[in-house]
Design a protein around this motif. Structure first.
Motif, PDB file in Angstrom:
ATOM      1  N   ASN A 140       0.810  -1.114  -0.141  1.00  0.00           N
ATOM      2  CA  ASN A 140       0.037   0.041  -0.052  1.00  0.00           C
ATOM      3  C   ASN A 140       0.820   1.193  -0.048  1.00  0.00           C
ATOM      4  O   ASN A 140       0.180   2.443  -0.181  1.00  0.00           O
ATOM      5  N   VAL A 141       2.170   1.148   0.421  1.00  0.00           N
ATOM      6  CA  VAL A 141       3.056   2.521   0.333  1.00  0.00           C
ATOM      7  C   VAL A 141       4.114   2.325  -0.679  1.00  0.00           C
ATOM      8  O   VAL A 141       4.366   3.208  -1.529  1.00  0.00           O
ATOM      9  N   VAL A 142       4.990   1.237  -0.663  1.00  0.00           N
ATOM     10  CA  VAL A 142       6.131   1.013  -1.469  1.00  0.00           C
ATOM     11  C   VAL A 142       5.791   0.902  -2.993  1.00  0.00           C
ATOM     12  O   VAL A 142       6.108   1.532  -3.775  1.00  0.00           O
ATOM     13  N   LEU A 143       4.757  -0.094  -3.096  1.00  0.00           N
ATOM     14  CA  LEU A 143       4.372  -0.553  -4.564  1.00  0.00           C
ATOM     15  C   LEU A 143       3.914   0.861  -5.327  1.00  0.00           C
ATOM     16  O   LEU A 143       4.240   1.413  -6.522  1.00  0.00           O
ATOM     17  N   PRO A 144       2.827   1.580  -4.722  1.00  0.00           N
ATOM     18  CA  PRO A 144       2.461   2.840  -5.502  1.00  0.00           C
ATOM     19  C   PRO A 144       3.428   3.930  -5.624  1.00  0.00           C
ATOM     20  O   PRO A 144       3.224   4.681  -6.700  1.00  0.00           O
ATOM     21  N   LEU A 145       4.336   4.094  -4.585  1.00  0.00           N
ATOM     22  CA  LEU A 145       5.286   5.267  -4.791  1.00  0.00           C
ATOM     23  C   LEU A 145       6.346   4.782  -5.282  1.00  0.00           C
ATOM     24  O   LEU A 145       6.935   5.800  -6.000  1.00  0.00           O
ATOM     25  N   CYS A 146       6.624   3.840  -5.660  1.00  0.00           N
ATOM     26  CA  CYS A 146       7.933   3.178  -6.504  1.00  0.00           C
ATOM     27  C   CYS A 146       7.566   2.440  -7.808  1.00  0.00           C
ATOM     28  O   CYS A 146       8.167   1.955  -8.475  1.00  0.00           O
ATOM     29  N   ARG A 147       6.034   2.679  -8.104  1.00  0.00           N
ATOM     30  CA  ARG A 147       5.591   1.759  -9.470  1.00  0.00           C
ATOM     31  C   ARG A 147       6.540   2.244 -10.594  1.00  0.00           C
ATOM     32  O   ARG A 147       6.699   1.332 -11.445  1.00  0.00           O
ATOM     33  N   GLY A 148       7.106   3.561 -10.713  1.00  0.00           N
ATOM     34  CA  GLY A 148       7.849   3.813 -11.806  1.00  0.00           C
ATOM     35  C   GLY A 148       9.298   3.133 -11.772  1.00  0.00           C
ATOM     36  O   GLY A 148       9.606   2.546 -12.934  1.00  0.00           O
ATOM     37  N   GLY A 149       9.697   2.884 -10.626  1.00  0.00           N
ATOM     38  CA  GLY A 149      10.960   2.172 -10.508  1.00  0.00           C
ATOM     39  C   GLY A 149      11.013   0.679 -10.792  1.00  0.00           C
ATOM     40  O   GLY A 149      11.747   0.180 -11.332  1.00  0.00           O
TER      41      GLY A 149
END
Length: 229
Positions: A140-149
């Motif tokens: 809920n935090v890492v995947l949405p914020l780092c989706r571009g990576g």
């Protein structure tokens, strides 16, 4: 118009299969590794980061040679497998998959590492204060914020695997339907002076590489705009 022989299509299938499995495995391995590198203060961090980046500067034939020794019938892993009644991994799809995973590791880890560093610790700390466990924080935090990576890492890994040659040739040779990927087949066509087929396959890889880089740079520009806002 494409005029590809059956062996060309077979090499395309093997290549795409190798790219898919390499990308999938490296996302599973590279995500926790990159996250640890972004967060850890261990004295081993620098050494591990250097090991991860080693394929960027190491000649692929060197890596392929040592993997051939390790996975072949007289190597530590290959001989152990044969003692257990199994086949050694040299000159097999499993073998070139292992080589591909090792050789493409930095192309997965580096974009993820940069994305995790850009995210920082603050969002995770806020999520923790709200009672989110580690899995909740990741999804809920890492995947949405780092989706571009993740998209950049998967795209670069897939594209890099498309063009792998030295590691594949040293470790897998050129067995049709098993280890003969596009880059190796282009070499075989050129060696046989079959320039027409080599040109078609080379042009396809060239266009694919350009499209991949266009996507990656476009994503980076979009991420920079999002961060600036």
């Amino acid at each position: 118009m494409l005029n590809l022989a059956p062996e060309d299509w077979l090499a395309i299938q093997v290549t795409l299969k190798l790219c898919f499995y390499t990308t999938l495995i490296l996302l599973l391995i590279g995500t926790p590794l990159a996250f640890w590198l972004a967060q850890a203060q261990s004295r081993w961090r620098t050494a591990i980061q250097a090991l991860v980046a080693l394929p960027l500067v190491l000649p692929p034939t060197v890596l392929g040679f040592y993997l051939l020794l390790l996975l072949g019938p007289h190597g530590a892993i290959g001989s152990t497998l044969e003692a257990l009644g199994l086949r050694h991994l040299a000159f097999s799809f499993s073998g070139i998959l292992i080589g591909s995973v090792i050789y493409s590791l930095p192309f997965t880890v580096q974009p993820l590492l940069e994305a995790f560093r850009r995210m920082g610790q603050r969002p995770l700390e806020v999520a923790a204060t709200l009672g989110a466990n580690q899995w909740d924080q990741f999804f809920n935090v890492v995947l949405p914020l780092c989706r571009g990576g993740f998209v950049v890492a998967a795209t670069l890994t897939f594209a890099h695997t498309l063009g792998e040659f030295g590691v594949i040739l040293m470790l897998g040779g050129s067995i049709p339907g098993e280890t003969q990927v596009l880059s190796v087949l282009i070499y075989d066509h050129t060696e046989a002076m079959n320039y027409s087929q080599a040109h078609q396959l080379s042009l396809g890889l060239l266009v694919t590489a350009f499209v991949v880089l266009f996507i990656v740079y476009g994503l980076n520009r979009r991420l920079e705009r999002e961060v600036s806002l």
